[in-house]
Enzyme design. Structure first.
Site, mmCIF file in Angstrom:
data_model
loop_
_atom_site.group_PDB
_atom_site.id
_atom_site.type_symbol
_atom_site.label_atom_id
_atom_site.label_comp_id
_atom_site.label_asym_id
_atom_site.label_seq_id
_atom_site.Cartn_x
_atom_site.Cartn_y
_atom_site.Cartn_z
ATOM 1 N N PRO A 12 17.862 119.959 7.477
ATOM 2 C CA PRO A 12 18.890 119.012 7.021
ATOM 3 C C PRO A 12 20.248 119.686 6.898
ATOM 4 C CG PRO A 12 16.916 118.917 5.635
ATOM 5 C CD PRO A 12 16.786 120.122 6.492
ATOM 6 N N PRO A 13 21.322 118.904 6.855
ATOM 7 C CA PRO A 13 22.663 119.484 6.693
ATOM 8 C C PRO A 13 22.788 120.225 5.363
ATOM 9 C CG PRO A 13 22.801 117.192 7.408
ATOM 10 C CD PRO A 13 21.374 117.440 7.064
ATOM 11 N N GLY A 14 23.490 121.351 5.403
ATOM 12 C CA GLY A 14 23.790 122.077 4.183
ATOM 13 C C GLY A 14 22.713 123.021 3.706
ATOM 14 N N THR A 15 21.661 123.232 4.483
ATOM 15 C CA THR A 15 20.571 124.080 4.021
ATOM 16 C C THR A 15 20.780 125.556 4.349
ATOM 17 O OG1 THR A 15 19.380 123.467 6.045
ATOM 18 C CG2 THR A 15 18.822 122.280 4.038
ATOM 19 N N LYS A 34 21.701 126.956 7.692
ATOM 20 C CA LYS A 34 21.342 127.397 9.041
ATOM 21 C C LYS A 34 22.412 128.314 9.623
ATOM 22 C CE LYS A 34 21.013 123.159 10.483
ATOM 23 N NZ LYS A 34 21.250 122.467 9.200
ATOM 24 N N HIS A 92 20.431 94.532 -17.028
ATOM 25 C CA HIS A 92 19.965 95.037 -15.738
ATOM 26 C C HIS A 92 19.514 96.496 -15.878
ATOM 27 C CE1 HIS A 92 20.146 94.944 -11.215
ATOM 28 N NE2 HIS A 92 20.120 96.260 -11.427
ATOM 29 N N GLU A 93 20.361 97.319 -16.481
ATOM 30 C CA GLU A 93 20.006 98.729 -16.645
ATOM 31 C C GLU A 93 18.849 98.893 -17.628
ATOM 32 O OE1 GLU A 93 21.163 100.902 -14.732
ATOM 33 O OE2 GLU A 93 22.700 99.650 -13.840
#
Length: 632
Positions: free
Chosen positions: A203-206, A208, A425-426
């Site tokens: 994945p991006p940002g790992t 590489k 809702h929350e």
């Protein structure tokens, strides 16, 4: 044109005209001048001491030499004055001719000379300056050269494996590449061959690209770094030329490493790029890359490293053994790896004492190395904004909130009726997640607008490798708790559950079509891991099966919605109490839910060791826009 050096004024000209000494006047309209020719009697008595003009073109003049030259003002006025003088004295026999002073042959020669000067300037700048590679246009004749940046003994790569935290498995695999470049005889004497290519997938940002730089720093060999898009150019054949030049440079500096980041820019499967056909420039570049990678011999110590997060779309010929011999998966970091990454980035930040790195690592599941670097930087900015002497624990918690949920907007005007609906809702999400067994433990609920959301609930999802059907059902029920709470309290629903419904639909669809978790559809998966299905216009199932899939997805979603309504109906008083506390405090934590609902019977460890107002992942947002910052 003929010209004399002696020039007379207009008054002198009319004086000579009145004395009947002028025989002819040649008037030039283009330069407001005139040549004056005297008659024979006037020439005899005139003292002509002027020298002949040195004009190089005078020799080609066919007419007689003028005695005087003069400048006049406006042409019509000048001619009228001459006519008036003739009218006064009929004995004046001077003739007047009007023409242009420019000589045609002389004009052609001047234009030729100007053209030669312009061509000389173009030759000097284009062939001398630009051809040498200098200046902005230096690529005109070097456009086929490689754009790779070279790191060698002159420009060393300072990144080593010490700078790469986590990624222990990936580092072990690439360590062999470093060892081979340093001591290749150790492997070749046993008959081993150099691995030609190493593909980093994740994945991006790992990390590489960082891992590839560390390999170059450890091996201390020339390192050619470039992006896949650097091969792409609008001119035909440029990409293939750059590939040839890159590999030629690498062979000349062997042993060396070539690193191509985002290789999917040129490595996409051939014949899958739309209507361009098989001869477009990108495919020619890929063909040249395949040829060069096959052309390496075992005695050429050049290794290709590449990185991508779209390995599924790469061409099969590029992925075969002999080109990219090994594929290394660089996944999102685990808990202990996140702690190591925090150690690297926190070493550059001024921290308060006793910052618990283990605590920070636990609050950031699903974060990549780049996310953690951004988190540390954001925490430092928040601390500086609040005039802190050092970065504190609360700064990190605020940074997580900022990154995941967006910027807090306390000044957004919300109607009291809308605020009450958001609170219920929350509260519905929080209540369902607390009352079902497999939902993620809740950490914090807020109705303060943040980013595009009007309210949000934070959870600490369990880091697991497998998910069961019951766990998925509980997650769906918790996601539908917000809309169910609106229905329970107000008797109607709003558009605020858009992001919830989007996630619910995708998860239910995955259960039926991907994971085979539906009894009626059965143990069938329509997932295509090769990525080729995105180019197909046909579904892998019939229309009858598609209808059954739609029905089963709707059945799953509506079943969990009815379950959420039932749970909230049985706990209506607790739902009201929780919503009331939200309206009062705007932000509540897990301890407040324990006061209302009691401790979770199936999660004793978490309730015995409460975590303060830490945040991790926004699991629900009340927004009306389709994009959402939520994550599981």
């Amino acid at each position: 044109m003929s010209s004399q050096k002696k020039e007379i004024s207009e008054d002198k000209f009319f004086a000579l005209l009145a004395q009947e000494k002028i025989e002819d006047v040649m008037v030039y309209r283009d330069n407001f001048s005139a040549d004056v020719f005297l008659n024979q009697s006037a020439k005899a008595v005139a003292k002509t001491t002027e020298k002949e003009n040195s004009n190089p073109f005078s020799s080609i003049d066919s007419g007689p030499k003028a005695d005087y030259t003069m400048k006049y003002g406006e042409l019509q006025l000048f001619l009228q004055k001459i006519d008036i003088e003739k009218a006064k004295n009929p004995k004046i026999t001077a003739t007047v001719d009007v023409g242009n002073a420019t000589n045609v042959f002389e004009s052609i020669l001047i234009q030729i000379l100007i053209g030669l000067v312009i061509l000389s300037v173009i030759y000097f700048f284009l062939f001398r300056k630009m051809g040498s590679g200098g200046g902005p246009g230096g690529q005109i004749f070097s456009i086929g050269k490689s754009k790779a940046k070279l790191f060698d003994e002159k420009d060393k790569m300072n990144v080593t494996f010490k700078d790469v935290a986590g990624l222990e498995g990936a580092k072990e695999e690439v360590q062999e590449v470093v060892d081979f470049l340093k001591n290749s005889e150790k492997y070749t004497k046993l008959g081993g061959k150099i691995p030609k290519g190493v593909l980093l997938v994740g994945p991006p940002g790992t990390g590489k690209t960082l891992l590839a730089k560390a390999v170059a720093g450890e091996a201390k060999v020339p390192f050619f770094s470039l992006s896949g898009s650097d091969f792409v150019e609008m001119f035909v054949g440029v990409g293939a030329s750059r590939v040839r030049d890159l590999f030629a440079q690498a062979k000349a500096k062997s042993p060396a490493i070539i690193f191509i980041d985002e290789i999917d820019a040129i490595g996409r499967a051939r014949g899958k790029g739309g209507m361009q056909g098989g001869n477009d420039e990108r495919e020619n570049t890929l063909n040249q890359l395949l040829t060069e990678m096959d052309g390496f011999g075992t005695d050429v110590n050049v290794i290709i490293m590449a990185a991508t997060n779209r390995a599924d779309i790469l061409d099969k010929a590029l992925m075969r053994a002999g080109r990219f011999d090994r594929s290394i998966h660089v996944d999102l970091p685990e808990l202990h790896e996140r702690r190591a990454i925090f150690d690297v980035h926190l070493s550059k930040i001024k921290l308060e004492e006793n910052i618990d790195r283990e605590f920070l690592a636990k609050q950031t599941p699903g974060f990549s190395g780049a996310d953690i670097a951004n988190l540390c930087n954001e925490a430092a900015l928040i601390a500086a904004r609040n005039s802190h002497e050092s970065v504190m624990k609360q700064d990190f918690l605020d940074a997580v909130d900022r990154i995941i949920g967006g910027l807090e907007k306390k000044n957004r005007a919300i109607k009291p009726s809308e605020k009450k609906r958001v609170a219920y809702h929350e509260a519905g999400h929080a209540a369902i997640s607390w009352l079902v067994e497999h939902a993620a433990p809740l950490l914090k609920v807020t109705i303060v607008p943040r980013g595009r959301s009007l309210g949000a609930a934070w959870y600490l999802p369990e880091e697991r490798q497998l998910t069961t059907t019951d766990q998925m059902y509980d997650e769906l029920c918790a996601l539908l708790g917000g809309r169910a709470a609106e229905q329970t309290m107000f008797g109607n629903v709003s558009t605020g559950a858009l992001s919830d419904l989007e996630r619910v639909t995708k998860q239910a669809q995955a259960m039926v079509t991907i994971y085979g978790l539906n009894e009626k559809v059965g143990n069938i998966s329509y997932y295509d891991s090769s990525g080729q299905s995105e180019y197909s216009f046909n579904k892998p199932y019939s229309e009858e099966t598609a209808k059954m899939i739609d029905q089963e997805i709707s059945k799953i979603v509506e079943g969990q919605y009815q379950r959420a309504l039932h749970i909230l109906h049985e706990n209506r008083d607790k739902l009201d109490a929780l919503a009331g506390k939200l309206l009062e405090k705007e932000v509540i934590f897990r301890e407040d839910l324990e006061d209302i609902f009691g401790k979770r019977a199936w999660d004793p460890e978490l309730t015995e060791k409460p975590v303060s107002n830490a945040t991790n992942a926004v699991v629900e947002e009340v927004v009306q826009a389709p994009d959402s910052a939520t994550q599981l």
